[in-house]
Design a protein around this motif. Structure first.
Motif, PDB file in Angstrom:
ATOM      1  N   LEU A  29      -0.239 -33.440  33.400  1.00 47.62           N
ATOM      2  CA  LEU A  29      -1.036 -32.325  32.922  1.00 47.62           C
ATOM      3  C   LEU A  29      -0.302 -31.475  31.890  1.00 47.62           C
ATOM      4  O   LEU A  29      -0.843 -31.146  30.837  1.00 47.62           O
ATOM      5  CB  LEU A  29      -1.428 -31.450  34.118  1.00 47.62           C
ATOM      6  CG  LEU A  29      -2.801 -30.807  34.030  1.00 47.62           C
ATOM      7  CD1 LEU A  29      -3.865 -31.859  33.838  1.00 47.62           C
ATOM      8  CD2 LEU A  29      -3.088 -30.018  35.294  1.00 47.62           C
ATOM      9  N   SER A  30       0.964 -31.177  32.212  1.00 48.30           N
ATOM     10  CA  SER A  30       1.689 -30.289  31.307  1.00 48.30           C
ATOM     11  C   SER A  30       1.941 -30.966  29.959  1.00 48.30           C
ATOM     12  O   SER A  30       1.943 -30.309  28.926  1.00 48.30           O
ATOM     13  CB  SER A  30       3.004 -29.863  31.944  1.00 48.30           C
ATOM     14  OG  SER A  30       3.748 -30.994  32.280  1.00 48.30           O
ATOM     15  N   ASN A  31       2.133 -32.303  29.986  1.00 51.34           N
ATOM     16  CA  ASN A  31       2.365 -33.012  28.726  1.00 51.34           C
ATOM     17  C   ASN A  31       1.087 -33.090  27.890  1.00 51.34           C
ATOM     18  O   ASN A  31       1.135 -33.181  26.672  1.00 51.34           O
ATOM     19  CB  ASN A  31       2.859 -34.433  28.988  1.00 51.34           C
ATOM     20  CG  ASN A  31       4.180 -34.432  29.705  1.00 51.34           C
ATOM     21  OD1 ASN A  31       4.923 -33.469  29.612  1.00 51.34           O
ATOM     22  ND2 ASN A  31       4.459 -35.492  30.419  1.00 51.34           N
ATOM     23  N   LEU A  32      -0.047 -33.085  28.604  1.00 49.12           N
ATOM     24  CA  LEU A  32      -1.310 -33.267  27.897  1.00 49.12           C
ATOM     25  C   LEU A  32      -1.906 -31.947  27.412  1.00 49.12           C
ATOM     26  O   LEU A  32      -2.968 -31.939  26.825  1.00 49.12           O
ATOM     27  CB  LEU A  32      -2.310 -33.975  28.818  1.00 49.12           C
ATOM     28  CG  LEU A  32      -1.976 -35.435  29.121  1.00 49.12           C
ATOM     29  CD1 LEU A  32      -2.947 -36.003  30.137  1.00 49.12           C
ATOM     30  CD2 LEU A  32      -2.026 -36.262  27.845  1.00 49.12           C
ATOM     31  N   LEU A  33      -1.208 -30.862  27.701  1.00 48.01           N
ATOM     32  CA  LEU A  33      -1.763 -29.556  27.343  1.00 48.01           C
ATOM     33  C   LEU A  33      -2.206 -29.448  25.882  1.00 48.01           C
ATOM     34  O   LEU A  33      -3.278 -28.911  25.610  1.00 48.01           O
ATOM     35  CB  LEU A  33      -0.762 -28.445  27.670  1.00 48.01           C
ATOM     36  CG  LEU A  33      -0.916 -27.868  29.075  1.00 48.01           C
ATOM     37  CD1 LEU A  33       0.110 -26.786  29.328  1.00 48.01           C
ATOM     38  CD2 LEU A  33      -2.313 -27.294  29.273  1.00 48.01           C
ATOM     39  N   PRO A  34      -1.401 -29.952  24.924  1.00 45.06           N
ATOM     40  CA  PRO A  34      -1.856 -29.888  23.527  1.00 45.06           C
ATOM     41  C   PRO A  34      -3.196 -30.575  23.316  1.00 45.06           C
ATOM     42  O   PRO A  34      -4.090 -30.047  22.630  1.00 45.06           O
ATOM     43  CB  PRO A  34      -0.746 -30.614  22.755  1.00 45.06           C
ATOM     44  CG  PRO A  34       0.442 -30.509  23.632  1.00 45.06           C
ATOM     45  CD  PRO A  34      -0.047 -30.489  25.030  1.00 45.06           C
ATOM     46  N   ALA A  35      -3.365 -31.740  23.984  1.00 48.17           N
ATOM     47  CA  ALA A  35      -4.623 -32.452  23.864  1.00 48.17           C
ATOM     48  C   ALA A  35      -5.767 -31.615  24.422  1.00 48.17           C
ATOM     49  O   ALA A  35      -6.849 -31.531  23.831  1.00 48.17           O
ATOM     50  CB  ALA A  35      -4.537 -33.792  24.591  1.00 48.17           C
TER      51      ALA A  35
END
Lengths: 497, 165
Positions: A29-35
Motif C-alpha cells: 500500500l505504501s509503495n502504491l501511494l503515488p499511483a
C-alpha cells in the motif's frame, strides 16, 4: 527417479490465491501511494472512473486467482517436493527435503471449515525460497511435514536420538486470556495502527472538513473553560479505542496460545480463526532475544523471540515465521531459559563498559550545548530562558547517554551444554540478545582513531541471525578473544545451520 | 600461534592510487558541470581556490592516503581461518573460520586486469552481506587459494558430531 505424479490443488484454493493477491495489495500500500494519488486526482471530477478502477481490480484478482489455481501443480517425490507455478512466467521449483529449514502448517480461516490447510516450507540458501502448498488435507499435510523433517533429522537421530527424549520430558504450557490481554498491552501494534490511521486522516483534512463544522453546530454550549474537555475527547478517545483494538487483535492472533517442547522441538500454536503454528528445532537456533519495553516492565513480562537462519532477502523485516512468545511471565521465562540451555538469570555475570566509553558522547553533548544556546537565544528569541532551554537539553541528553552506557552490558556465559555471548541494552525498554558461540560466522575487531587513542577495540560478531557489537573492549582482550574464538569455532564440528 | 601477515602485490598500491584518482576526476567533472550550469556560488569563492582545493585533495588521497591504505592491508591464512586487515584510519581485522565459508568467488575487474591483480571474495552466511574480499592478489595465487579453500570446504567434517550433544 520414478515418474512424478503431478497434482492440482482443490478448487477451493482459488480463495488462497485471491486472498494472497489482496494481502499483497495491502502490504504494498505504501509503495502504491503515488499511483493512488494519480487515481485520486483523475477520479476527483468524474466519480464513475473510481468504479471502473475498483471493478477492474476485482475482476483482475478473480481471474488471476482462477488462473493461478489452474496453473499450480505440485508433486511429492521421496526426497523432494516439486512445484510448478505461473501463468505467463512459468516456474519450476524443486526443493530437497534435506535443505528444508522449516515446514509449518497454517490452518487459515477460509480453509478451516473444509478441513484443509496451508503448508509453508522454508529452505536454506541465500535466495531463501519459500514454498506454499495450499489446500492439503490436514492429515496429508501432517504426513508431508513429518516426512520432510524426518529426512532432515536423520543424521542426529542415528546416534543421539535414544538419549534426547529420555533426558527432556515434554513440556506444555497454555496461556490464559489474561496473559493474552497483557500481550496486547505490551504489543506495539497500537502505534502502528495510529500511524496508519493518522496518515490518511492528515491527507483528507478530516478535522477541517468534517469535525470542526460538526463541533460548531453541536457543541456551541462549549465555553472556553471546558475547551480542555474537547481536547481530551479528540485526542484521548481515539487512542483509547486503538488501545482496545490492539488488545482485540492480540486476542485474535494469540487465542489459545500453547507452547510445547518435545525433545529439541519447540512449538507455539495460536489463533482464533487462522491457527498458526510456529516452531523450530534446537540445533537450528541462531539467536534468542528477550525484549521488555516499558509496558512489559510495568507488567513484569517479557517478549521472547528465537531466530533461525534467515534468508538474506527477509533479513530486514521481521519474518512472520519467527518463533515468538508475546508474553512470558518470570516463572515461565526461567523454565524456557533452562530448555533453551541459557544460564540462569541470577548466574550471569554481566560486564560493564569502561568509563571511558562515556567520554565521546559526553564530549559531543558538551560541544553542541553552546550551539543550542545560541540557537535558542538568536533564532527562537527565548532571551533569559535560553539558558534554561540549553541547560535542560544538556541535562536530558547527558542523563540519557549515561543511562545508556550504564545499562549496556555484555557477557560470555556458558552452561554445561552451550557457550553463549550476550549483549543487554536499553534505557527505558530492555533487550537481551543471546547467541550461541559456535554459530558465529565472522569475527571483526575494528578501531577508529578515537578508539586508538584510548586503547580500545570494538568486537563485531556476525551470525546468521544478525550482527552484534561488543563495544569498548580493551585492545589486547579484543584481539585475544578474536584469536581464541576463531580457533574454537574452527575446531568445532557442530552443525551451525 | 602467531599469524603470518602477507602483504598484497605491489601493483595493488598503484591500483589503489589510480582508483582514487578516478574518483577525484569524477568529482572534478561534477564540479565543472556545476560551474558551467552556474549552480555554484562563483561570486563567493574564486574558481582557482576551488581548483586548488581539488588539487590538494587529489594529491592527499591519491598519493598519501592510497599508499597508506596499502600499507595497512594484509591477509593471513592459517590452518583454521582466513584473516584480513584493512583500513588506514578505521582499522579492522576480520577473521573467517574456514568451516563457515559458503562459497568462494574469483573476481577481476577491468582496471585490475591492467595491473595484473585479482580479488578473491569469500562468502559466509553472516548477515548483511558482510564478507571477506582479499584484494590485490596475483591471479594464480587467487586461483590456487580458491582451489584450496574449496577442497577444505568439501572435506569439512560436519553434522556427524552433532548427534551427541
Amino acid at each position: 527417479m520414478s515418474e512424478l505424479a503431478w497434482q492440482r490443488t482443490p478448487l477451493l484454493t482459488m480463495a488462497f490465491f485471491f486472498f494472497r493477491q489482496i494481502k499483497q495489495l495491502v502490504t504494498n500500500l505504501s509503495n502504491l501511494l503515488p499511483a493512488f494519488l494519480g487515481i485520486f486526482v483523475a477520479v476527483k471530477n468524474n466519480i464513475w472512473l473510481l468504479y471502473i478502477f475498483i471493478g477492474g481490480y476485482v475482476v483482475f484478482i478473480i481471474i488471476n486467482a482462477i488462473l493461478q489455481q489452474r496453473f499450480y501443480w505440485y508433486a511429492i517425490a521421496d526426497d523432494a517436493v516439486h512445484v510448478k507455478t505461473g501463468v505467463l512466467n512459468r516456474q519450476h521449483l524443486t526443493l530437497k527435503y534435506e535443505r528444508i529449514q522449516q515446514a509449518e502448517i497454517h490452518q487459515t480461516w477460509y480453509f478451516r471449515p473444509f478441513g484443509l490447510t496451508l503448508l509453508n516450507v522454508d529452505s536454506a540458501g541465500s535466495a531463501g525460497k519459500e514454498v506454499m502448498i495450499p489446500g492439503l488435507s490436514l492429515e496429508r499435510a501432517h504426513y508431508l511435514r513429518q516426512q520432510m523433517l524426518e529426512t532432515q533429522t536423520q543424521a542426529p537421530q542415528t546416534s543421539g536420538a535414544p538419549t534426547t527424549p529420555a533426558e527432556e520430558p515434554g513440556f506444555r504450557q497454555h496461556f490464559s486470556t489474561a496473559e493474552i490481554i497483557r500481550a496486547g498491552i505490551i504489543d506495539n501494534k497500537l502505534f502502528v495502527l495510529l500511524a496508519l490511521l493518522l496518515y490518511p486522516a492528515g491527507q483528507f483534512d478530516v478535522f477541517d472538513n468534517y469535525i470542526e463544522p460538526w463541533l460548531d453546530q453541536h457543541l456551541s454550549w462549549f465555553s472556553q473553560d471546558t475547551a480542555w474537555l474537547l481536547v481530551v475527547l479528540i485526542f484521548v478517545v481515539p487512542i483509547l479505542v486503538l488501545f482496545i483494538l490492539a488488545i482485540v487483535v492480540s486476542l485474535v492472533l494469540f487465542h489459545d496460545l500453547t507452547v510445547t517442547i518435545e525433545g529439541d522441538r519447540f512449538q507455539a500454536r495460536s489463533g482464533a480463526f487462522t491457527i498458526r503454528t510456529l516452531s523450530f528445532r534446537y540445533p537450528k537456533l541462531q539467536a534468542v532475544r528477550i525484549r521488555r519495553n516499558l509496558r512489559a516492565r510495568l507488567l513484569n513480562r517479557s517478549v521472547l523471540k528465537v531466530s533461525q537462519l534467515q534468508p538474506r532477502q527477509s533479513a530486514g523485516q521481521p519474518s512472520a515465521q519467527q518463533f515468538m512468545l508475546p508474553v512470558v511471565a518470570p516463572a515461565l521465562l526461567a523454565t524456557l531459559r533452562e530448555y533453551l540451555r541459557l544460564p540462569n538469570a541470577t548466574d550471569v555475570h554481566w560486564q560493564r563498559l569502561s568509563t571511558l566509553a562515556l567520554l565521546k558522547p559526553s564530549l559531543w553533548v558538551a560541544v553542541l550545548t553552546p550551539g543550542a544556546l545560541a540557537f535558542a537565544y538568536f533564532a527562537l528569541e527565548l532571551e533569559q530562558y535560553s539558558f534554561i532551554f540549553a541547560g535542560g537539553l544538556w541535562l536530558v541528553l547527558q542523563v540519557y547517554f549515561t543511562l545508556r552506557w550504564y545499562n549496556y552490558r555484555y557477557t560470555f556465559a556458558s552452561t554445561s551444554r552451550e557457550q553463549w555471548f550476550a549483549v543487554r541494552r536499553g534505557v527505558i525498554g530492555r533487550s537481551e540478545n543471546w547467541y550461541p558461540r559456535h554459530k558465529i560466522q565472522q569475527i571483526d575487531v575494528v578501531q577508529g582513531p578515537w578508539l586508538r587513542m584510548l586503547g580500545f577495540h570494538h568486537l563485531i560478531l556476525h551470525t546468521a541471525a544478525g550482527s552484534e557489537t561488543i563495544k569498548y573492549l580493551p585492545s589486547e582482550k579484543a584481539l585475544e578473544l578474536q584469536r581464541d574464538w576463531t580457533h574454537a569455532i574452527a575446531s568445532s564440528h557442530r552443525r551451525w545451520m | 600461534m602467531t599469524i603470518q601477515w602477507v602483504a598484497p602485490e605491489q601493483s595493488y598500491r598503484s591500483y589503489l592510487q589510480l582508483h582514487s584518482l578516478f574518483s577525484m576526476l569524477i568529482l572534478g567533472a561534477i564540479g565543472i558541470a556545476l560551474y558551467l550550469f552556474e549552480v555554484t556560488p562563483i561570486n563567493l569563492v574564486p574558481w582557482w581556490v576551488l581548483v586548488l582545493i581539488w588539487l590538494l585533495l587529489t594529491l592527499f588521497f591519491s598519493v598519501f592516503f592510497a599508499s597508506r591504505r596499502f600499507l595497512f592491508t594484509a591477509y593471513a591464512r592459517t590452518e583454521e581461518a582466513m584473516h584480513l586487515k584493512h583500513g588506514a584510519l578505521f582499522r579492522s581485522i576480520r577473521a573467517v573460520p574456514l568451516n563457515r565459508i559458503q562459497h568462494v568467488e574469483y573476481k577481476q575487474a577491468f582496471l585490475e586486469r591492467l595491473f595484473g591483480i585479482a580479488r578473491l571474495a569469500i562468502y559466509t552466511a553472516g548477515s548483511g552481506g558482510a564478507d571477506l574480499t582479499l584484494p590485490g592478489l596475483a591471479p594464480d595465487v587467487a586461483m590456487r587459494f580458491k582451489e584450496e579453500l574449496l577442497t577444505t570446504i568439501a572435506n569439512e567434517p560436519t553434522e556427524d558430531v552433532d548427534g551427541n550433544e
